[in-house]
Design an enzyme around this catalytic site. Structure first.
Site, PDB file in Angstrom:
ATOM      1  N   SER A 171      -1.710   0.654 -11.157  1.00 27.02           N
ATOM      2  CA  SER A 171      -2.038  -0.648 -11.746  1.00 27.02           C
ATOM      3  C   SER A 171      -2.369  -0.512 -13.235  1.00 27.02           C
ATOM      4  O   SER A 171      -2.791   0.544 -13.706  1.00 27.02           O
ATOM      5  CB  SER A 171      -3.245  -1.284 -11.043  1.00 27.02           C
ATOM      6  OG  SER A 171      -3.005  -1.431  -9.664  1.00 27.02           O
TER       7      SER A 171
HETATM    8  N1  SAH Z   1      -4.817   1.407  -6.353  1.00 27.06           N
HETATM    9  C1  SAH Z   1      -3.524   1.955  -6.738  1.00 27.06           C
HETATM   10  C2  SAH Z   1      -2.503   0.849  -6.908  1.00 27.06           C
HETATM   11  C3  SAH Z   1      -1.280   1.159  -6.115  1.00 27.06           C
HETATM   12  S1  SAH Z   1      -0.129  -0.159  -5.905  1.00 27.06           S
HETATM   13  C4  SAH Z   1      -3.626   2.830  -7.965  1.00 27.06           C
HETATM   14  O1  SAH Z   1      -4.680   2.826  -8.616  1.00 27.06           O
HETATM   15  O2  SAH Z   1      -2.678   3.533  -8.274  1.00 27.06           O
HETATM   16  C5  SAH Z   1      -0.505  -0.742  -4.266  1.00 27.06           C
HETATM   17  C6  SAH Z   1      -0.488   0.278  -3.163  1.00 27.06           C
HETATM   18  O3  SAH Z   1      -0.713  -0.453  -1.925  1.00 27.06           O
HETATM   19  C7  SAH Z   1       0.823   1.018  -2.963  1.00 27.06           C
HETATM   20  O4  SAH Z   1       0.563   2.399  -2.995  1.00 27.06           O
HETATM   21  C8  SAH Z   1       1.318   0.577  -1.577  1.00 27.06           C
HETATM   22  O5  SAH Z   1       2.001   1.579  -0.861  1.00 27.06           O
HETATM   23  C9  SAH Z   1       0.013   0.189  -0.895  1.00 27.06           C
HETATM   24  N2  SAH Z   1       0.145  -0.726   0.232  1.00 27.06           N
HETATM   25  C10 SAH Z   1       1.020  -1.754   0.402  1.00 27.06           C
HETATM   26  N3  SAH Z   1       0.814  -2.380   1.586  1.00 27.06           N
HETATM   27  C11 SAH Z   1      -0.225  -1.733   2.197  1.00 27.06           C
HETATM   28  C12 SAH Z   1      -0.900  -1.900   3.443  1.00 27.06           C
HETATM   29  N4  SAH Z   1      -0.565  -2.857   4.322  1.00 27.06           N
HETATM   30  N5  SAH Z   1      -1.925  -1.055   3.731  1.00 27.06           N
HETATM   31  C13 SAH Z   1      -2.289  -0.066   2.865  1.00 27.06           C
HETATM   32  N6  SAH Z   1      -1.671   0.145   1.664  1.00 27.06           N
HETATM   33  C14 SAH Z   1      -0.656  -0.672   1.328  1.00 27.06           C
END
Ligand code: SAH
Length: 213
Positions: free
Chosen positions: A64
Protein backbone atom coordinates in the site's frame (compact mmCIF):
# COMPACT_ATOMS: atom_id res chain seq x y z
CA UNK A 1 19.66 -6.19 3.19
CA UNK A 2 21.22 -2.78 3.69
CA UNK A 3 19.74 0.37 5.13
CA UNK A 4 22.04 3.25 4.18
CA UNK A 5 22.16 6.99 4.94
CA UNK A 6 20.70 7.53 1.49
CA UNK A 7 17.69 5.38 2.38
CA UNK A 8 17.28 7.20 5.70
CA UNK A 9 17.36 10.58 3.96
CA UNK A 10 14.75 9.50 1.40
CA UNK A 11 12.60 8.15 4.22
CA UNK A 12 12.71 11.50 6.01
CA UNK A 13 11.50 13.19 2.81
CA UNK A 14 8.67 10.67 2.63
CA UNK A 15 7.70 11.49 6.22
CA UNK A 16 7.58 15.19 5.27
CA UNK A 17 5.40 14.40 2.26
CA UNK A 18 2.77 12.48 4.23
CA UNK A 19 2.87 15.13 6.98
CA UNK A 20 1.97 17.72 4.33
CA UNK A 21 -0.87 15.49 3.17
CA UNK A 22 -2.32 15.65 6.68
CA UNK A 23 -0.87 12.86 8.85
CA UNK A 24 -0.35 14.26 12.35
CA UNK A 25 0.20 11.34 14.73
CA UNK A 26 3.85 11.61 15.83
CA UNK A 27 4.20 7.90 16.61
CA UNK A 28 2.87 6.93 13.18
CA UNK A 29 5.25 9.39 11.47
CA UNK A 30 8.17 8.04 13.53
CA UNK A 31 7.30 4.46 12.52
CA UNK A 32 7.26 5.38 8.82
CA UNK A 33 10.58 7.20 9.37
CA UNK A 34 12.11 4.14 10.95
CA UNK A 35 10.96 1.15 8.87
CA UNK A 36 13.14 0.33 5.82
CA UNK A 37 10.32 0.13 3.25
CA UNK A 38 12.77 -0.70 0.44
CA UNK A 39 13.41 -4.08 2.03
CA UNK A 40 9.73 -5.02 1.62
CA UNK A 41 9.82 -4.64 -2.16
CA UNK A 42 11.23 -6.80 -4.93
CA UNK A 43 14.69 -5.61 -5.88
CA UNK A 44 13.60 -4.11 -9.20
CA UNK A 45 11.46 -1.55 -7.42
CA UNK A 46 13.87 -0.47 -4.70
CA UNK A 47 14.42 2.94 -6.29
CA UNK A 48 10.71 3.62 -5.93
CA UNK A 49 10.46 2.60 -2.29
CA UNK A 50 10.37 6.11 -0.89
CA UNK A 51 7.88 7.64 -3.26
CA UNK A 52 4.42 7.99 -1.81
CA UNK A 53 3.01 5.31 -4.11
CA UNK A 54 1.70 1.77 -4.03
CA UNK A 55 3.90 -0.80 -5.83
CA UNK A 56 3.57 -4.37 -7.05
CA UNK A 57 4.77 -7.19 -4.81
CA UNK A 58 4.37 -10.92 -5.51
CA UNK A 59 1.13 -12.70 -6.58
CA UNK A 60 -0.37 -9.64 -8.34
CA UNK A 61 -0.68 -7.78 -5.06
CA UNK A 62 0.60 -4.38 -3.95
CA UNK A 63 2.36 -2.81 -1.01
CA UNK A 64 0.00 0.00 0.00
CA UNK A 65 0.91 3.66 -0.49
CA UNK A 66 2.69 5.04 2.61
CA UNK A 67 0.08 7.79 3.03
CA UNK A 68 -2.68 5.16 3.05
CA UNK A 69 -0.80 3.03 5.58
CA UNK A 70 -0.33 6.09 7.81
CA UNK A 71 -3.97 7.19 7.38
CA UNK A 72 -5.39 3.80 8.36
CA UNK A 73 -2.94 3.43 11.24
CA UNK A 74 -3.81 6.87 12.59
CA UNK A 75 -7.50 5.89 12.64
CA UNK A 76 -6.74 2.74 14.64
CA UNK A 77 -5.23 4.73 17.57
CA UNK A 78 -3.02 1.82 18.59
CA UNK A 79 -1.87 1.78 22.22
CA UNK A 80 1.12 -0.27 23.36
CA UNK A 81 0.01 -3.84 24.09
CA UNK A 82 -3.22 -3.64 22.03
CA UNK A 83 -4.35 -6.85 20.40
CA UNK A 84 -4.68 -5.99 16.72
CA UNK A 85 -5.89 -8.04 13.74
CA UNK A 86 -4.83 -7.20 10.19
CA UNK A 87 -6.55 -8.66 7.11
CA UNK A 88 -4.18 -8.81 4.12
CA UNK A 89 -0.58 -9.23 5.35
CA UNK A 90 0.87 -8.74 1.85
CA UNK A 91 4.46 -7.53 2.07
CA UNK A 92 4.24 -7.13 5.84
CA UNK A 93 4.91 -3.38 5.72
CA UNK A 94 1.66 -2.35 7.42
CA UNK A 95 2.27 -5.17 9.92
CA UNK A 96 5.71 -3.75 10.75
CA UNK A 97 4.17 -0.30 11.35
CA UNK A 98 1.65 -1.82 13.79
CA UNK A 99 4.32 -3.86 15.61
CA UNK A 100 6.53 -0.76 15.83
CA UNK A 101 3.64 0.98 17.64
CA UNK A 102 3.56 -1.81 20.20
CA UNK A 103 0.64 -3.88 18.85
CA UNK A 104 0.38 -7.60 19.55
CA UNK A 105 -0.30 -8.35 15.94
CA UNK A 106 -2.26 -11.14 14.26
CA UNK A 107 -2.38 -10.92 10.48
CA UNK A 108 -4.18 -13.07 7.89
CA UNK A 109 -3.12 -13.54 4.24
CA UNK A 110 -4.90 -15.73 1.70
CA UNK A 111 -2.13 -15.98 -0.90
CA UNK A 112 0.15 -18.78 0.19
CA UNK A 113 3.15 -17.46 -1.70
CA UNK A 114 2.97 -14.11 0.08
CA UNK A 115 2.19 -15.69 3.42
CA UNK A 116 5.32 -17.86 3.22
CA UNK A 117 7.55 -15.06 2.02
CA UNK A 118 6.45 -12.54 4.65
CA UNK A 119 6.40 -15.11 7.46
CA UNK A 120 10.11 -15.63 6.82
CA UNK A 121 11.03 -12.03 6.11
CA UNK A 122 9.45 -10.04 8.97
CA UNK A 123 11.34 -11.68 11.85
CA UNK A 124 14.57 -11.36 9.83
CA UNK A 125 14.37 -7.58 10.10
CA UNK A 126 13.28 -7.69 13.73
CA UNK A 127 9.47 -7.46 13.44
CA UNK A 128 7.83 -10.36 15.22
CA UNK A 129 4.07 -10.73 14.97
CA UNK A 130 2.10 -12.73 17.55
CA UNK A 131 0.91 -14.83 14.67
CA UNK A 132 0.76 -14.72 10.86
CA UNK A 133 -2.03 -16.88 9.53
CA UNK A 134 -2.66 -18.36 6.09
CA UNK A 135 -6.42 -18.17 5.71
CA UNK A 136 -9.52 -16.22 4.78
CA UNK A 137 -9.82 -12.77 6.31
CA UNK A 138 -13.61 -12.64 5.79
CA UNK A 139 -13.88 -14.94 8.81
CA UNK A 140 -11.56 -12.95 11.06
CA UNK A 141 -9.89 -14.94 13.82
CA UNK A 142 -12.59 -16.09 16.27
CA UNK A 143 -10.10 -18.10 18.35
CA UNK A 144 -8.18 -14.97 19.32
CA UNK A 145 -11.10 -12.50 19.53
CA UNK A 146 -11.91 -9.96 20.85
CA UNK A 147 -9.50 -7.41 19.39
CA UNK A 148 -8.78 -3.81 20.35
CA UNK A 149 -8.73 -3.01 16.67
CA UNK A 150 -9.00 -4.59 13.24
CA UNK A 151 -7.57 -3.20 10.00
CA UNK A 152 -8.49 -4.42 6.52
CA UNK A 153 -5.89 -3.59 3.85
CA UNK A 154 -7.84 -4.69 0.76
CA UNK A 155 -11.04 -3.25 -0.77
CA UNK A 156 -14.05 -5.01 0.78
CA UNK A 157 -17.28 -5.20 -1.27
CA UNK A 158 -19.16 -5.26 2.06
CA UNK A 159 -18.31 -5.26 5.76
CA UNK A 160 -17.81 -8.86 6.94
CA UNK A 161 -19.98 -9.41 10.02
CA UNK A 162 -17.42 -11.57 11.87
CA UNK A 163 -15.03 -8.62 11.94
CA UNK A 164 -17.58 -6.40 13.73
CA UNK A 165 -18.38 -9.25 16.11
CA UNK A 166 -14.72 -9.76 16.98
CA UNK A 167 -14.19 -6.20 18.26
CA UNK A 168 -13.99 -5.36 21.95
CA UNK A 169 -16.47 -2.82 23.24
CA UNK A 170 -14.71 0.46 22.44
CA UNK A 171 -12.74 -1.30 19.69
CA UNK A 172 -12.19 0.12 16.19
CA UNK A 173 -12.49 -1.43 12.73
CA UNK A 174 -10.89 0.44 9.83
CA UNK A 175 -12.01 -0.93 6.46
CA UNK A 176 -12.06 0.42 2.88
CA UNK A 177 -15.53 -0.43 1.52
CA UNK A 178 -16.53 -0.46 -2.15
CA UNK A 179 -15.98 -2.17 -5.48
CA UNK A 180 -13.94 0.10 -7.81
CA UNK A 181 -13.33 2.94 -5.39
CA UNK A 182 -13.46 2.42 -1.65
CA UNK A 183 -14.64 4.70 1.12
CA UNK A 184 -12.44 4.41 4.20
CA UNK A 185 -14.86 3.49 6.94
CA UNK A 186 -14.30 3.53 10.70
CA UNK A 187 -16.58 1.55 13.01
CA UNK A 188 -16.37 2.04 16.77
CA UNK A 189 -18.12 -0.59 18.87
CA UNK A 190 -20.21 1.22 21.47
CA UNK A 191 -22.06 -1.76 22.89
CA UNK A 192 -22.98 -5.37 22.23
CA UNK A 193 -25.09 -4.37 19.21
CA UNK A 194 -24.25 -0.67 18.77
CA UNK A 195 -21.67 0.63 16.33
CA UNK A 196 -20.75 4.19 15.44
CA UNK A 197 -19.90 4.53 11.75
CA UNK A 198 -17.71 7.24 10.16
CA UNK A 199 -17.24 7.46 6.40
CA UNK A 200 -13.97 9.16 5.46
CA UNK A 201 -11.89 9.69 2.29
CA UNK A 202 -11.86 7.72 -0.97
CA UNK A 203 -9.06 5.25 -1.72
CA UNK A 204 -8.23 2.50 -4.20
CA UNK A 205 -7.18 -0.94 -3.00
CA UNK A 206 -6.73 -4.37 -4.54
CA UNK A 207 -9.89 -6.38 -3.82
CA UNK A 208 -10.54 -8.44 -0.71
CA UNK A 209 -11.19 -11.78 -2.38
CA UNK A 210 -13.61 -14.42 -1.23
CA UNK A 211 -12.92 -18.10 -0.76
CA UNK A 212 -9.87 -19.02 -2.77
CA UNK A 213 -10.13 -22.52 -4.37
N1 SAH B 1 -0.97 -4.75 4.19
C1 SAH B 1 -0.29 -5.04 2.93
C2 SAH B 1 -1.15 -4.63 1.75
C3 SAH B 1 -1.27 -5.77 0.80
S1 SAH B 1 -2.51 -5.61 -0.45
C4 SAH B 1 1.08 -4.41 2.88
O1 SAH B 1 1.40 -3.59 3.74
O2 SAH B 1 1.85 -4.75 1.99
C5 SAH B 1 -3.84 -6.60 0.20
C6 SAH B 1 -3.52 -8.01 0.58
O3 SAH B 1 -4.78 -8.63 0.98
C7 SAH B 1 -2.97 -8.89 -0.53
O4 SAH B 1 -1.76 -9.46 -0.09
C8 SAH B 1 -4.05 -9.96 -0.76
O5 SAH B 1 -3.54 -11.23 -1.11
C9 SAH B 1 -4.74 -9.99 0.60
N2 SAH B 1 -6.09 -10.52 0.60
C10 SAH B 1 -7.06 -10.40 -0.35
N3 SAH B 1 -8.20 -11.03 0.03
C11 SAH B 1 -7.96 -11.58 1.26
C12 SAH B 1 -8.73 -12.35 2.17
N4 SAH B 1 -10.00 -12.71 1.91
N5 SAH B 1 -8.16 -12.73 3.34
C13 SAH B 1 -6.87 -12.39 3.63
N6 SAH B 1 -6.08 -11.66 2.80
C14 SAH B 1 -6.60 -11.25 1.63
Amino acid sequence: MKDTFKHKGLRQQLVNTIKKKGIKDKKVLAAIGKIPRHLFMDSGFIDHAYQDKAFPIAADQTISQPYTVAYQTELLQVQKGDKVLEIGTGSGYQAAVLIELGAKLYSIERQQELFKKTNKFLPKIGYVAKKLIFGDGYKGLPKEAPFDSIIVTAGAPFVPKPLLEQLKIGGRLVIPVGEDVQVMTLYIRKGEKEFEKHELGEFRFVPLLENKT
